[in-house]
Design a protein around this motif. Sequence first.
Motif, PDB file in Angstrom:
ATOM      1  N   LYS A  28     -41.873  15.674 -64.522  1.00  0.00           N
ATOM      2  CA  LYS A  28     -42.299  17.069 -64.474  1.00  0.00           C
ATOM      3  C   LYS A  28     -43.563  17.338 -65.281  1.00  0.00           C
ATOM      4  CE  LYS A  28     -39.341  20.326 -64.832  1.00  0.00           C
ATOM      5  NZ  LYS A  28     -38.258  21.200 -65.355  1.00  0.00           N
ATOM      6  N   SER A  29     -43.975  16.390 -66.117  1.00  0.00           N
ATOM      7  CA  SER A  29     -45.101  16.622 -67.029  1.00  0.00           C
ATOM      8  C   SER A  29     -46.428  16.414 -66.305  1.00  0.00           C
ATOM      9  CB  SER A  29     -44.988  15.704 -68.246  1.00  0.00           C
ATOM     10  OG  SER A  29     -45.981  16.008 -69.197  1.00  0.00           O
ATOM     11  N   ARG A  30     -46.764  17.361 -65.418  1.00  0.00           N
ATOM     12  CA  ARG A  30     -48.021  17.338 -64.673  1.00  0.00           C
ATOM     13  C   ARG A  30     -48.222  18.729 -64.068  1.00  0.00           C
ATOM     14  NH1 ARG A  30     -47.394  13.245 -59.847  1.00  0.00           N
ATOM     15  NH2 ARG A  30     -49.253  14.290 -59.049  1.00  0.00           N
ATOM     16  N   ASN A  31     -49.427  19.014 -63.621  1.00  0.00           N
ATOM     17  CA  ASN A  31     -49.700  20.272 -62.946  1.00  0.00           C
ATOM     18  C   ASN A  31     -50.504  19.968 -61.692  1.00  0.00           C
ATOM     19  OD1 ASN A  31     -51.229  22.846 -62.261  1.00  0.00           O
ATOM     20  ND2 ASN A  31     -49.910  23.603 -63.899  1.00  0.00           N
ATOM     21  N   ASP A  32     -49.872  20.064 -60.548  1.00  0.00           N
ATOM     22  CA  ASP A  32     -50.519  19.680 -59.291  1.00  0.00           C
ATOM     23  C   ASP A  32     -51.664  20.613 -58.933  1.00  0.00           C
ATOM     24  OD1 ASP A  32     -48.919  17.437 -58.805  1.00  0.00           O
ATOM     25  OD2 ASP A  32     -47.320  18.650 -57.963  1.00  0.00           O
TER      26      ASP A  32
ATOM     27  N   ILE B  38     -54.554   7.651 -59.433  1.00  0.00           N
ATOM     28  CA  ILE B  38     -53.769   8.139 -58.301  1.00  0.00           C
ATOM     29  C   ILE B  38     -52.568   7.226 -58.046  1.00  0.00           C
ATOM     30  CG2 ILE B  38     -53.842   8.640 -55.837  1.00  0.00           C
ATOM     31  CD1 ILE B  38     -56.815   9.292 -56.157  1.00  0.00           C
ATOM     32  N   VAL B  39     -52.788   5.913 -58.113  1.00  0.00           N
ATOM     33  CA  VAL B  39     -51.690   4.966 -57.929  1.00  0.00           C
ATOM     34  C   VAL B  39     -50.645   5.145 -59.029  1.00  0.00           C
ATOM     35  CG1 VAL B  39     -51.077   2.517 -57.979  1.00  0.00           C
ATOM     36  CG2 VAL B  39     -53.068   3.275 -56.682  1.00  0.00           C
ATOM     37  N   TRP B  40     -51.101   5.306 -60.270  1.00  0.00           N
ATOM     38  CA  TRP B  40     -50.176   5.430 -61.397  1.00  0.00           C
ATOM     39  C   TRP B  40     -49.357   6.718 -61.313  1.00  0.00           C
ATOM     40  CZ3 TRP B  40     -48.011   2.536 -64.924  1.00  0.00           C
ATOM     41  CH2 TRP B  40     -47.416   3.123 -66.035  1.00  0.00           C
ATOM     42  N   MET B  41     -49.952   7.785 -60.839  1.00  0.00           N
ATOM     43  CA  MET B  41     -49.266   9.073 -60.830  1.00  0.00           C
ATOM     44  C   MET B  41     -48.294   9.228 -59.666  1.00  0.00           C
ATOM     45  SD  MET B  41     -51.917  11.867 -62.374  1.00  0.00           S
ATOM     46  CE  MET B  41     -50.552  12.980 -62.679  1.00  0.00           C
ATOM     47  N   ARG B  42     -48.247   8.290 -58.752  1.00  0.00           N
ATOM     48  CA  ARG B  42     -47.151   8.268 -57.779  1.00  0.00           C
ATOM     49  C   ARG B  42     -46.001   7.520 -58.444  1.00  0.00           C
ATOM     50  NH1 ARG B  42     -45.638   9.291 -52.807  1.00  0.00           N
ATOM     51  NH2 ARG B  42     -47.572  10.416 -52.372  1.00  0.00           N
ATOM     52  N   THR B  43     -45.137   8.276 -59.105  1.00  0.00           N
ATOM     53  CA  THR B  43     -44.128   7.705 -59.990  1.00  0.00           C
ATOM     54  C   THR B  43     -43.114   6.867 -59.220  1.00  0.00           C
ATOM     55  OG1 THR B  43     -42.907   9.788 -59.849  1.00  0.00           O
ATOM     56  CG2 THR B  43     -44.345   9.492 -61.740  1.00  0.00           C
ATOM     57  N   ALA B  44     -42.633   5.829 -59.885  1.00  0.00           N
ATOM     58  CA  ALA B  44     -41.676   4.908 -59.285  1.00  0.00           C
ATOM     59  C   ALA B  44     -40.256   5.428 -59.466  1.00  0.00           C
ATOM     60  CB  ALA B  44     -41.819   3.521 -59.918  1.00  0.00           C
ATOM     61  N   ALA B  45     -39.379   5.060 -58.538  1.00  0.00           N
ATOM     62  CA  ALA B  45     -37.989   5.522 -58.578  1.00  0.00           C
ATOM     63  C   ALA B  45     -37.103   4.633 -59.427  1.00  0.00           C
ATOM     64  CB  ALA B  45     -37.431   5.603 -57.154  1.00  0.00           C
ATOM     65  N   LEU B  46     -37.528   3.396 -59.667  1.00  0.00           N
ATOM     66  CA  LEU B  46     -36.694   2.437 -60.404  1.00  0.00           C
ATOM     67  C   LEU B  46     -37.423   1.977 -61.660  1.00  0.00           C
ATOM     68  CD1 LEU B  46     -35.440   0.285 -57.376  1.00  0.00           C
ATOM     69  CD2 LEU B  46     -34.239   2.145 -58.537  1.00  0.00           C
TER      70      LEU B  46
ATOM     71  N   TYR C 175     -39.162   3.677 -67.387  1.00  0.00           N
ATOM     72  CA  TYR C 175     -38.474   4.689 -66.589  1.00  0.00           C
ATOM     73  C   TYR C 175     -39.434   5.818 -66.227  1.00  0.00           C
ATOM     74  CZ  TYR C 175     -34.073   2.349 -67.526  1.00  0.00           C
ATOM     75  OH  TYR C 175     -33.058   1.428 -67.574  1.00  0.00           O
ATOM     76  N   GLN C 176     -40.208   5.579 -65.176  1.00  0.00           N
ATOM     77  CA  GLN C 176     -41.076   6.634 -64.671  1.00  0.00           C
ATOM     78  C   GLN C 176     -40.297   7.742 -63.971  1.00  0.00           C
ATOM     79  OE1 GLN C 176     -44.327   5.014 -62.193  1.00  0.00           O
ATOM     80  NE2 GLN C 176     -45.721   5.906 -63.683  1.00  0.00           N
ATOM     81  N   ASN C 177     -39.022   7.511 -63.716  1.00  0.00           N
ATOM     82  CA  ASN C 177     -38.214   8.517 -63.033  1.00  0.00           C
ATOM     83  C   ASN C 177     -37.524   9.471 -63.994  1.00  0.00           C
ATOM     84  OD1 ASN C 177     -36.452   6.693 -64.142  1.00  0.00           O
ATOM     85  ND2 ASN C 177     -35.216   6.407 -62.312  1.00  0.00           N
TER      86      ASN C 177
ATOM     87  N   PRO D   7     -56.910  15.352 -66.557  1.00  0.00           N
ATOM     88  CA  PRO D   7     -55.602  15.821 -66.100  1.00  0.00           C
ATOM     89  C   PRO D   7     -54.607  15.879 -67.257  1.00  0.00           C
ATOM     90  CG  PRO D   7     -55.864  13.507 -65.574  1.00  0.00           C
ATOM     91  CD  PRO D   7     -57.161  13.945 -66.172  1.00  0.00           C
ATOM     92  N   CYS D   8     -53.734  16.873 -67.223  1.00  0.00           N
ATOM     93  CA  CYS D   8     -52.786  17.058 -68.313  1.00  0.00           C
ATOM     94  C   CYS D   8     -51.455  16.396 -67.962  1.00  0.00           C
ATOM     95  CB  CYS D   8     -52.588  18.547 -68.586  1.00  0.00           C
ATOM     96  SG  CYS D   8     -51.821  19.446 -67.216  1.00  0.00           S
ATOM     97  N   GLY D   9     -50.612  16.285 -68.966  1.00  0.00           N
ATOM     98  CA  GLY D   9     -49.270  15.755 -68.744  1.00  0.00           C
ATOM     99  C   GLY D   9     -49.088  14.324 -69.183  1.00  0.00           C
ATOM    100  N   LEU D  10     -47.820  13.947 -69.326  1.00  0.00           N
ATOM    101  CA  LEU D  10     -47.475  12.616 -69.824  1.00  0.00           C
ATOM    102  C   LEU D  10     -47.792  11.511 -68.828  1.00  0.00           C
ATOM    103  CD1 LEU D  10     -44.031  13.217 -71.607  1.00  0.00           C
ATOM    104  CD2 LEU D  10     -46.205  12.585 -72.674  1.00  0.00           C
ATOM    105  N   ILE D  11     -47.708  11.803 -67.530  1.00  0.00           N
ATOM    106  CA  ILE D  11     -47.948  10.740 -66.549  1.00  0.00           C
ATOM    107  C   ILE D  11     -49.385  10.246 -66.652  1.00  0.00           C
ATOM    108  CG2 ILE D  11     -47.790  10.093 -64.133  1.00  0.00           C
ATOM    109  CD1 ILE D  11     -45.914  12.390 -63.662  1.00  0.00           C
TER     110      ILE D  11
END
Length: 356
Positions: free
Chosen positions: A145-149, A250-258, A137-139, A178-182
């Motif tokens: 929210k666990s990132r800082n753009d 970069i691919v991984w951090m574009r989180t999936a909706a499903l 569940y990437q959504n 980069p920080c955060g869980l993602i």
Amino acid sequence: MNNHHSAGSTSNGGSADGDGGGAASARRNTRMPKYSKFTQQELPACKPILTPKWVVSVFFLVGVVFVPVGVVSLLAARDVVEIVDRYDDACIPDNMTDNKLAYIQNSSISKTCTRTLTVTDDMKQPIFVYYQLDNFYQNHRRYVKSRNDGQLRDSAKANQTTACEPEKATADGKPIVPCGLIAWSLFNDTYSFTRGNENLTVDKKDISWKSDREHKFGKNVYPSNFQNGSLRGGGVLDPTIPLSEQEDLIVWMRTAALPTFRKLYGRIYVDLKKNDNITVTLSNNYNTYNFGGKKKLVLSTATWLGGKNDFLGFAYLIVGGVCIFLAFAFTLLYVIKPRKLGDHNYLSWNRHPSGR
């Protein structure tokens, strides 16, 4: 005298009341808006009357358009050749099938696994290599929210780790980039392919969105203190390569909706023939056993419509078929039991407002 005085008083009082009522009426009249078709909602408008002929024609037209589009979409999806191989269970040693979590957490056990894939039909290049995760569940709100753009874009903002809990800093307080869980949970399984004695090179260039590379990840931002904690989440990053060039991240951090999703791993620019045997040497590193997830390797071609997806074609066919059925049903009903239409002149918008 008294009666005369009373009558005069009454007469004067009535006159005063009459003057007051006239003034009040005048004040009310001044507050009334000036008449216009706009304020009275009388502007010309399209007010179609849905007669049986119109309804049947619209349903029939939608059906005639949707059914061919659905057929073409379905045929395009059927032209896609796809090979899907689930390997998370197959790559566990026989003596550890009852304790999968211990296997994946034990760094002394080799995670290398070999799989053989048989090509079911001719596959024209480019062949897209995906990894698929199920039950991930990437959504999830806290995960997303666990990132800082700002930190990802600008090296001057390396210390900005707000919203990155719990992966924001090392034990001694140094910021993680980069920080955060993602980023921390980056997918780290790897694949290599051979066909007989021929190595099939996987091209990993431009697998991410161009807008992400140019605008969301900085060219002067380099990983630091990443995966240095006691608990490692996923893959590691080369500290000498800027984030804008680390396309797996970069691919991984574009989180999936499903919870079931595929992400692009790379492309193979070699044609594969039917019945070719492809040997896959993979590293089964990513821990999906802790949450009951599944891992699959996918090789797929693409058409003008994209990858394999039957849903779009079936959706068009179903909607078009229902519309054609309703068109014939309404036509039959109108022929068997017609209903007399009312006089359109009695409709409110066909009557002129009185007093105008």
